[in-house]
Design a protein around this motif. Structure first.
Motif, PDB file in Angstrom:
ATOM      1  N   PRO A  55      -0.892   1.702   4.996  1.00  0.00           N
ATOM      2  CA  PRO A  55      -0.302   2.960   4.531  1.00  0.00           C
ATOM      3  C   PRO A  55      -0.051   2.957   3.012  1.00  0.00           C
ATOM      4  O   PRO A  55      -0.110   1.898   2.375  1.00  0.00           O
ATOM      5  CB  PRO A  55       1.015   3.031   5.300  1.00  0.00           C
ATOM      6  CG  PRO A  55       1.384   1.612   5.560  1.00  0.00           C
ATOM      7  CD  PRO A  55       0.085   0.867   5.715  1.00  0.00           C
ATOM      8  N   ILE A  56       0.238   4.117   2.492  1.00  0.00           N
ATOM      9  CA  ILE A  56       0.489   4.291   1.054  1.00  0.00           C
ATOM     10  C   ILE A  56       1.518   3.283   0.544  1.00  0.00           C
ATOM     11  O   ILE A  56       1.314   2.634  -0.481  1.00  0.00           O
ATOM     12  CB  ILE A  56       0.973   5.742   0.788  1.00  0.00           C
ATOM     13  CG1 ILE A  56      -0.177   6.725   1.064  1.00  0.00           C
ATOM     14  CG2 ILE A  56       1.500   5.905  -0.633  1.00  0.00           C
ATOM     15  CD1 ILE A  56       0.237   8.191   1.078  1.00  0.00           C
ATOM     16  N   ARG A  57       2.620   3.135   1.292  1.00  0.00           N
ATOM     17  CA  ARG A  57       3.703   2.272   0.795  1.00  0.00           C
ATOM     18  C   ARG A  57       3.233   0.817   0.644  1.00  0.00           C
ATOM     19  O   ARG A  57       3.696   0.098  -0.238  1.00  0.00           O
ATOM     20  CB  ARG A  57       4.939   2.380   1.693  1.00  0.00           C
ATOM     21  CG  ARG A  57       4.715   2.040   3.170  1.00  0.00           C
ATOM     22  CD  ARG A  57       5.998   2.332   3.963  1.00  0.00           C
ATOM     23  NE  ARG A  57       5.955   1.927   5.353  1.00  0.00           N
ATOM     24  CZ  ARG A  57       5.448   2.668   6.350  1.00  0.00           C
ATOM     25  NH1 ARG A  57       4.891   3.835   6.111  1.00  0.00           N
ATOM     26  NH2 ARG A  57       5.500   2.221   7.606  1.00  0.00           N
ATOM     27  N   SER A  58       2.319   0.399   1.492  1.00  0.00           N
ATOM     28  CA  SER A  58       1.811  -0.975   1.408  1.00  0.00           C
ATOM     29  C   SER A  58       0.955  -1.157   0.160  1.00  0.00           C
ATOM     30  O   SER A  58       1.096  -2.151  -0.565  1.00  0.00           O
ATOM     31  CB  SER A  58       0.969  -1.306   2.636  1.00  0.00           C
ATOM     32  OG  SER A  58       1.761  -1.287   3.799  1.00  0.00           O
ATOM     33  N   TRP A  59       0.057  -0.201  -0.080  1.00  0.00           N
ATOM     34  CA  TRP A  59      -0.804  -0.319  -1.265  1.00  0.00           C
ATOM     35  C   TRP A  59       0.030  -0.289  -2.535  1.00  0.00           C
ATOM     36  O   TRP A  59      -0.245  -1.018  -3.490  1.00  0.00           O
ATOM     37  CB  TRP A  59      -1.869   0.782  -1.274  1.00  0.00           C
ATOM     38  CG  TRP A  59      -2.882   0.616  -0.188  1.00  0.00           C
ATOM     39  CD1 TRP A  59      -3.184   1.510   0.797  1.00  0.00           C
ATOM     40  CD2 TRP A  59      -3.731  -0.529   0.043  1.00  0.00           C
ATOM     41  NE1 TRP A  59      -4.165   0.994   1.624  1.00  0.00           N
ATOM     42  CE2 TRP A  59      -4.515  -0.250   1.178  1.00  0.00           C
ATOM     43  CE3 TRP A  59      -3.896  -1.760  -0.602  1.00  0.00           C
ATOM     44  CZ2 TRP A  59      -5.455  -1.151   1.693  1.00  0.00           C
ATOM     45  CZ3 TRP A  59      -4.825  -2.664  -0.093  1.00  0.00           C
ATOM     46  CH2 TRP A  59      -5.588  -2.360   1.036  1.00  0.00           C
ATOM     47  N   LYS A  60       1.073   0.554  -2.528  1.00  0.00           N
ATOM     48  CA  LYS A  60       1.937   0.602  -3.712  1.00  0.00           C
ATOM     49  C   LYS A  60       2.614  -0.744  -3.927  1.00  0.00           C
ATOM     50  O   LYS A  60       2.705  -1.225  -5.055  1.00  0.00           O
ATOM     51  CB  LYS A  60       2.982   1.717  -3.574  1.00  0.00           C
ATOM     52  CG  LYS A  60       2.390   3.095  -3.789  1.00  0.00           C
ATOM     53  CD  LYS A  60       3.489   4.141  -3.866  1.00  0.00           C
ATOM     54  CE  LYS A  60       2.913   5.469  -4.354  1.00  0.00           C
ATOM     55  NZ  LYS A  60       3.840   6.590  -4.107  1.00  0.00           N
ATOM     56  N   ALA A  61       3.093  -1.353  -2.849  1.00  0.00           N
ATOM     57  CA  ALA A  61       3.779  -2.643  -2.967  1.00  0.00           C
ATOM     58  C   ALA A  61       2.804  -3.719  -3.442  1.00  0.00           C
ATOM     59  O   ALA A  61       3.129  -4.527  -4.323  1.00  0.00           O
ATOM     60  CB  ALA A  61       4.395  -3.028  -1.614  1.00  0.00           C
ATOM     61  N   ILE A  62       1.603  -3.711  -2.910  1.00  0.00           N
ATOM     62  CA  ILE A  62       0.598  -4.701  -3.311  1.00  0.00           C
ATOM     63  C   ILE A  62       0.244  -4.518  -4.786  1.00  0.00           C
ATOM     64  O   ILE A  62       0.203  -5.481  -5.564  1.00  0.00           O
ATOM     65  CB  ILE A  62      -0.663  -4.590  -2.421  1.00  0.00           C
ATOM     66  CG1 ILE A  62      -0.365  -5.123  -1.018  1.00  0.00           C
ATOM     67  CG2 ILE A  62      -1.849  -5.340  -3.052  1.00  0.00           C
ATOM     68  CD1 ILE A  62      -1.450  -4.865   0.019  1.00  0.00           C
ATOM     69  N   VAL A 110       9.606  -0.463   5.948  1.00  0.00           N
ATOM     70  CA  VAL A 110       8.857  -1.717   5.915  1.00  0.00           C
ATOM     71  C   VAL A 110       7.455  -1.427   5.374  1.00  0.00           C
ATOM     72  O   VAL A 110       6.772  -0.531   5.863  1.00  0.00           O
ATOM     73  CB  VAL A 110       8.756  -2.341   7.327  1.00  0.00           C
ATOM     74  CG1 VAL A 110       7.849  -3.564   7.323  1.00  0.00           C
ATOM     75  CG2 VAL A 110      10.141  -2.705   7.842  1.00  0.00           C
ATOM     76  N   ALA A 111       7.056  -2.192   4.349  1.00  0.00           N
ATOM     77  CA  ALA A 111       5.712  -2.033   3.789  1.00  0.00           C
ATOM     78  C   ALA A 111       4.920  -3.296   4.088  1.00  0.00           C
ATOM     79  O   ALA A 111       5.018  -4.283   3.370  1.00  0.00           O
ATOM     80  CB  ALA A 111       5.785  -1.796   2.282  1.00  0.00           C
ATOM     81  N   PRO A 112       4.157  -3.306   5.193  1.00  0.00           N
ATOM     82  CA  PRO A 112       3.402  -4.521   5.516  1.00  0.00           C
ATOM     83  C   PRO A 112       2.392  -4.830   4.411  1.00  0.00           C
ATOM     84  O   PRO A 112       1.735  -3.931   3.901  1.00  0.00           O
ATOM     85  CB  PRO A 112       2.679  -4.173   6.827  1.00  0.00           C
ATOM     86  CG  PRO A 112       2.822  -2.718   7.032  1.00  0.00           C
ATOM     87  CD  PRO A 112       3.892  -2.208   6.136  1.00  0.00           C
ATOM     88  N   LEU A 113       2.293  -6.103   4.035  1.00  0.00           N
ATOM     89  CA  LEU A 113       1.370  -6.496   2.968  1.00  0.00           C
ATOM     90  C   LEU A 113       0.054  -6.995   3.521  1.00  0.00           C
ATOM     91  O   LEU A 113      -0.923  -7.107   2.792  1.00  0.00           O
ATOM     92  CB  LEU A 113       2.005  -7.575   2.089  1.00  0.00           C
ATOM     93  CG  LEU A 113       3.277  -7.173   1.348  1.00  0.00           C
ATOM     94  CD1 LEU A 113       3.780  -8.327   0.492  1.00  0.00           C
ATOM     95  CD2 LEU A 113       3.077  -5.927   0.497  1.00  0.00           C
ATOM     96  N   ARG A 114       0.040  -7.323   4.805  1.00  0.00           N
ATOM     97  CA  ARG A 114      -1.181  -7.852   5.402  1.00  0.00           C
ATOM     98  C   ARG A 114      -1.670  -6.968   6.537  1.00  0.00           C
ATOM     99  O   ARG A 114      -0.886  -6.614   7.426  1.00  0.00           O
ATOM    100  CB  ARG A 114      -0.943  -9.259   5.951  1.00  0.00           C
ATOM    101  CG  ARG A 114      -0.932 -10.352   4.891  1.00  0.00           C
ATOM    102  CD  ARG A 114      -0.793 -11.684   5.602  1.00  0.00           C
ATOM    103  NE  ARG A 114      -0.745 -12.819   4.674  1.00  0.00           N
ATOM    104  CZ  ARG A 114      -1.821 -13.475   4.252  1.00  0.00           C
ATOM    105  NH1 ARG A 114      -3.012 -13.137   4.690  1.00  0.00           N
ATOM    106  NH2 ARG A 114      -1.688 -14.494   3.418  1.00  0.00           N
ATOM    107  N   ILE A 115      -2.962  -6.680   6.539  1.00  0.00           N
ATOM    108  CA  ILE A 115      -3.604  -6.018   7.673  1.00  0.00           C
ATOM    109  C   ILE A 115      -3.497  -6.961   8.873  1.00  0.00           C
ATOM    110  O   ILE A 115      -3.219  -6.551   9.987  1.00  0.00           O
ATOM    111  CB  ILE A 115      -5.093  -5.741   7.357  1.00  0.00           C
ATOM    112  CG1 ILE A 115      -5.223  -4.869   6.114  1.00  0.00           C
ATOM    113  CG2 ILE A 115      -5.820  -5.111   8.545  1.00  0.00           C
ATOM    114  CD1 ILE A 115      -6.574  -4.981   5.412  1.00  0.00           C
TER     115      ILE A 115
END
Ligand code: HEC
Ligand code: HEC
Length: 159
Positions: A55-62, A110-115
């Motif tokens: 999701p968007i939030r994950s890409w932003k965190a990465i 929660v922003a998961p960092l791993r697929i």
């Protein structure tokens, strides 16, 4: 009839003149270059993971922490970083403002960092598969999608 055709022709030419510069501008701004930049920069150490997996939030965190990227320094210039982030956000799993079913299971904060740690991924691959990937030196990590999915780089995980 001829008059009608004339109107059509002038409309076509008129709109071409209007549209051409807009097309040229949008091509340099977002779709192609940003996608290409992502494909190049994000495949230096592993395949470029498809943006629809997070999701968007994950890409932003990465993209906000590239110097500390899974134990590696994946820093980029601010211009490249911002352009890649805009591409990832525009094509993320929840790009339409709607969460796919698998994403609804993950709390919004929660922003998961791993697929490879997503619930659907764990269900699909199972702990036996994870252990097998680690143990096999030709695979090394479950994050090495292309070792098992020959079409992974093209987004094909069916075989
Ligand atoms: C300098 C090397 C390097 C570069 C460049 C790099 N990564 Fe990574 N990335 C890694 C490493 C190492 C891992 C962890 C792999 C593992 O656990 O086997 C990783 C893991 C990931 C994961 C999680 C994979 C999983 O397990 O689901 C994502 C998502 C990711 N990277 C995105 C990106 C994006 C987006 C870019 C481009 C901006 C990028 N990476 C560029 C080294 C890099
Ligand atoms: C160790 C080998 C292995 C690795 C590494 C691996 N997978 Fe898989 N994956 C499989 C297998 C085997 C299946 C099929 C499971 C089944 O059908 O029982 C599967 C299933 C899938 C599916 C579902 C496909 C479908 O049509 O239902 C997706 C999507 C997927 N994997 C994505 C990934 C991604 C993304 C990565 C990397 C982050 C990855 N896989 C890494 C072995 C692997």
């Amino acid at each position: 009839m001829t008059q009608f055709r004339k109107i059509i022709t002038s409309l076509t030419i008129g709109s071409l003149i209007l549209v051409a510069p807009v097309m040229a501008a949008s091509q340099t701004l977002v779709p192609k270059t940003a996608a290409e930049l992502t494909a190049t920069e994000c495949s230096a150490c592993h395949m470029a993971y498809q943006s629809g997996f997070l999701p968007i939030r994950s890409w932003k965190a990465i993209m906000a922490d590239l110097p500390n990227h899974f134990g590696e320094d994946a820093s980029l210039s601010e211009a490249a970083r911002a352009e890649i982030e805009s591409y990832l956000v525009a094509t993320a799993a929840d790009r339409n403002g709607r969460d796919p079913r698998w994403l609804r299971k993950i709390p919004q904060d929660v922003a998961p960092l791993r697929i490879s740690e997503l619930p659907w991924f764990r269900n699909e691959h199972g702990s036996r598969r994870l252990a097998q990937a680690k143990a096999n030196p030709n695979i090394g990590s479950i994050s090495n999608c292309a070792a098992c999915h020959k079409g992974a780089e093209r987004g094909n995980y069916g075989d």
